[in-house]
Design an enzyme around this catalytic site. Structure first.
Site, mmCIF file in Angstrom:
data_model
loop_
_atom_site.group_PDB
_atom_site.id
_atom_site.type_symbol
_atom_site.label_atom_id
_atom_site.label_comp_id
_atom_site.label_asym_id
_atom_site.label_seq_id
_atom_site.Cartn_x
_atom_site.Cartn_y
_atom_site.Cartn_z
ATOM 1 N N ASP A 197 42.107 37.250 38.709
ATOM 2 C CA ASP A 197 42.695 36.592 39.864
ATOM 3 C C ASP A 197 41.933 37.116 41.081
ATOM 4 O O ASP A 197 41.304 38.173 41.036
ATOM 5 C CB ASP A 197 44.212 36.859 39.978
HETATM 6 C C1 BGC Z 1 46.313 33.329 43.440
HETATM 7 C C2 BGC Z 1 45.775 32.406 42.379
HETATM 8 C C3 BGC Z 1 44.734 31.506 42.967
HETATM 9 C C4 BGC Z 1 43.642 32.361 43.599
HETATM 10 C C5 BGC Z 1 42.537 31.538 44.248
HETATM 11 C C6 BGC Z 1 45.209 34.059 44.187
HETATM 12 O O1 BGC Z 1 45.736 34.712 45.295
HETATM 13 O O2 BGC Z 1 47.169 34.273 42.858
HETATM 14 O O3 BGC Z 1 46.815 31.648 41.834
HETATM 15 O O4 BGC Z 1 44.217 30.663 41.980
HETATM 16 O O5 BGC Z 1 44.219 33.164 44.607
HETATM 17 O O6 BGC Z 1 42.975 30.904 45.383
#
Ligand code: BGC
Length: 756
Positions: free
Chosen positions: A237
């Site tokens: 993530d």
């Molecule tokens: C979130 C994800 C997301 C990623 C990219 C993270 O903060 O938890 O769900 O896909 O950012 O934006």
């Protein structure tokens, strides 16, 4: 990136052609959204971007919280709404549309679906998740993945794993016991990985039982790859990497976003110093090469039919609306009725949540104009309250009350202000703003024919449920939600969605209450297996509306179900009849209980469902197949799934608390794997198919009062038998009055172990 180049074996270099530095560079991002190219070897960069209910491709500035603008894309109903359709084929159609929009925008991987379990109604991101139940989350998520990937675009299953709160999300340890971890929190992931092979899995920010998900070899390799057979790429993530040198051999293939080369250099140094086996880097780089190759193989993208996607968004929104209550058939509304539409959300819809999933919609429908378009009577509008704090609260309310008094029916749009629910933080309560509740009371005082329409991404308390005749739960419905709401209110669409989460009477009743969001970096999942309805049922707590609940403008009759075992699967069949005079759709639910289970179980668990469209008066035979694996519990003694033998009660119904019929079926248990020993209890021996009858017979003889030479034999009764059941068998040898020898017991154990 060229979209039309056919895949060729020659085009993808082999990992042996890469230098150590190139391998390290391939396994972390180039910037916010793209991987690094290797121009020397013709490896292009690919783009991944959010997800999950629409495409969020940022053009200028980049961030992962939806702050900078993104290209217009269809905003489909977020998972909180879509889940309620209980229909994987519908989810698949949404997935296809997401895939088409991604491909047309040259996006290789879309970051979704998110399938984390709604452990607490307070989780700030619940609008992005499907359910408190792993079957619903897994089945609906699988539908989305299938649809996305059918277009040659990769899905990213997230957030792996146990990411059930936003509070301290980058550090907190979700402390979960093995059974709930497997049976509740991992089960949806397992299903989707095994059935659909998502191209990527996004590992969560948090720790699971003390270990960062991004560097947990048990989670990322043993469970995900060795047990479930995952073949794709594990992506961090955004910002989840704590220690990349530890993460890579644990199974983290790609760090996102870029680290500016810092962690690439750490990898290279670790290999050179002998702290990291280069083979682990080879594996990750190889997986990345395959992912890029897959993305390259996508057929040429077609254009986007924005109208068709908007129409799909409206259809799906109509399928997502839950009719909670409809006393006296107040709904559907007569199109000629004079209607007072009240509540600012009617004009300024809340249709999605905030954070990384924020879509820039291609268009936006509010309910008010759509109601006016469909109405043949008079439709007045009063905001009733202000969403930005402007205007005088008292006069806004008075005006709304006057409009309600002058109309045949009042439709009051209530909901959560956008700033109360977002990625990045949790809610503090589940209450609607007091001024909205006061407005509703004032409207009710002048017009009893009042319909409440709710807009909320997380569950809200409904203290007015007894006083309002009709309640429509609209969740967050995406860009076409306004039209869909009007369709349902006027009966052009017959509502059919069901609750994927319980609406409690009070936050305090929720199973995680007292154990959420934890402290000092730990959150203890103290409720164990009893998440959501499993808890409310086990505690026999009253709820506002139960899991699986949702009404229709027609009624359904359930015939007597049958439950049989076909090959190894459990098959449930029953007749379902639409007994009303309009066509409608019922989500028929199958719950299973195991009354005499040797392990803790919820009173009932959802094990299957079917979404069935029936014309007025029509009857259809419904068949729900529950694969044998679904019946298994996680046995901590042998660390694997085990199907327990015995009588299973199968109930079918319209909600978890509206069960219409049941059947009992005997399921043959899995072969026992745990070998018996002198330390096994008498009860365990009695449960064994071979030794059990012999022990039973011996006990029966003792209870018959047999004498043993000179010794006094204790009188055996049922209470005594129960007490004896907990005794390790080895300790009974030589017990006064018990005519049993060590050889006899060892013989019995030996016999039992032959079958194990
Ligand atoms: C979130 C994800 C997301 C990623 C990219 C993270 O903060 O938890 O769900 O896909 O950012 O934006």
């Amino acid at each position: 990136m060229s979209q039309s180049t056919p895949p060729t074996a020659e085009r993808t270099p082999s990992v042996d052609q890469l230098t150590l530095e190139e391998k390290a560079s391939l396994t972390s991002g180039a910037d916010f959204w793209t991987t690094k190219p290797l121009p020397r070897l013709g490896v292009p960069s690919i783009m991944m971007t959010d997800g999950p209910h629409g495409l969020r491709k940022q053009q200028g500035a980049s961030d992962h919280l939806g702050l900078a603008a993104s290209v217009p894309a269809t905003c489909f109903p977020p998972a909180v709404a879509l889940g309620g359709a209980f229909d994987p084929e519908l989810a698949e159609r949404v997935g296809v549309a997401l895939g088409v929009e991604s491909a047309a925008n040259d996006v290789a991987v879309i970051l979704g679906p998110g399938i984390n379990i709604k452990r607490s109604p307070l989780c700030g991101r619940n609008f992005e998740y499907f359910s408190e139940d792993p079957l619903v989350a897994g089945v609906m998520g699988a539908g989305l993945v299938r649809g996305i990937q059918s277009q040659g675009v990769g899905a990213s299953l997230k957030h792996f794993a146990a990411n059930n709160q936003e509070h301290d999300r980058l550090r907190v340890s979700a402390d979960v016991d093995p059974r709930p971890l497997r049976e509740i929190y991992l089960r949806g992931f397992e299903r989707i990985v095994k059935h659909t092979q998502p191209w990527t899995v996004l590992c969560a920010y948090n720790r699971v039982n003390g270990v960062y998900a991004s560097e947990d070899p048990w989670l990322l390799t043993r469970v995900l790859r060795d047990e479930w057979g995952f073949e794709g790429v594990v992506v961090s993530d955004w910002g989840a990497v704590n220690d990349r040198v530890a993460g890579l051999p644990a199974g983290l293939d790609l760090e996102m976003p870029a680290s500016g080369g810092r962690t690439d250099a750490q990898l290279v140094e670790a290999v050179l110093r002998g702290h990291l086996d280069e083979a682990a880097l080879d594996v990750a780089a190889e997986r990345l090469l395959r992912l890029v190759d897959r993305a390259q193989s996508r057929p040429a993208a077609s254009g986007i039919d924005a109208d068709a996607h908007h129409a799909l968004a409206r259809e799906v929104a109509g399928r997502s609306i839950v009719l909670l209550k409809n006393e006296g058939d107040l709904l559907p509304l007569d199109r000629r009725a004079a209607i007072a539409v009240i509540g600012a959300f009617a004009e300024q819809p809340r249709y999605q949540g905030a954070g990384s999933s924020l879509i820039n919609p291609t268009r936006l429908e509010a309910a008010l104009p759509e109601l006016r378009r469909l109405s043949e009577g008079e439709v007045s509008y009063s905001p009733g309250f202000s969403l930005d704090g402007s205007g005088d609260a008292g006069s806004l309310r008075d005006q709304a009350v006057a409009a309600a008094a002058a109309s045949e029916v009042a439709v009051v749009f209530l909901g959560l202000p956008a700033e109360q629910e977002s990625e990045g933080f949790d809610r503090e309560h589940i209450d609607l703003p007091a001024e909205q509740l006061e407005l509703l009371d004032a409207v009710l005082a002048v017009n009893a024919r009042t319909v409440v329409v709710l807009s909320n991404g997380g569950v809200v308390a409904v203290p007015f449920a007894d006083r309002v005749p009709a309640i429509v739960e609209g969740w967050l419905l995406g860009q076409a939600g306004g039209g869909a709401t009007a369709d349902v209110l006027f009966g052009l669409v017959n509502p059919s969605a069901k609750l994927t989460e319980t609406i409690p009477l009070r936050l305090q009743d929720n199973p995680s209450f007292g154990n959420f969001p934890g402290e000092f970096g730990h959150v203890r999942y103290g409720e164990g297996l009893l998440v959501g309805y499993r808890w409310y049922d086990a505690k026999q707590l009253a709820v506002a509306f139960p899991f699986g609940h949702g009404l229709s403008y027609t009624t359904f009759d359930y015939g007597r179900p049958t439950a049989t075992v076909e090959s190894t699967d459990l098959v449930i069949e029953f007749d379902l009849t639409n007994t009303g005079d309009v066509g409608g759709r019922e989500v028929a639910q199958v719950y299973v209980s195991v009354p005499g289970s040797q392990v803790q179980r919820a009173p009932r668990e959802l094990k299957g469902f079917a979404s069935v469209q029936l014309g007025a008066g029509e009857t259809r035979r419904v068949r729900v197949v529950v694969p044998r694996d679904e019946l298994a519990y996680w046995d901590v003694r042998v660390d694997r799934w085990v199907v327990e033998g015995g009588g299973y009660v199968v109930a079918v119904g319209s909600s978890s608390r509206d069960l219409r019929g049941e059947a009992t079926v005997t399921i043959e248990g899995d072969k026992q794997l745990q070998r018996l020993s002198l330390n096994s209890s008498v009860g365990e021996l009695m449960g064994d198919p071979v030794a059990g009858p012999i022990v039973q017979q011996a006990l029966a003889e003792l209870m018959g009062g047999a004498s043993d030479g000179d010794q006094e034999v204790p009188t055996f009764d049922v209470g005594m038998e129960k007490m004896l059941a907990s005794f390790p068998v080895g300790r009974l040898v030589g017990f006064p009055g018990l005519p049993v020898t060590l050889e006899q017991i060892e013989g019995l154990i030996g016999l039992a172990n032959l079958g194990r």
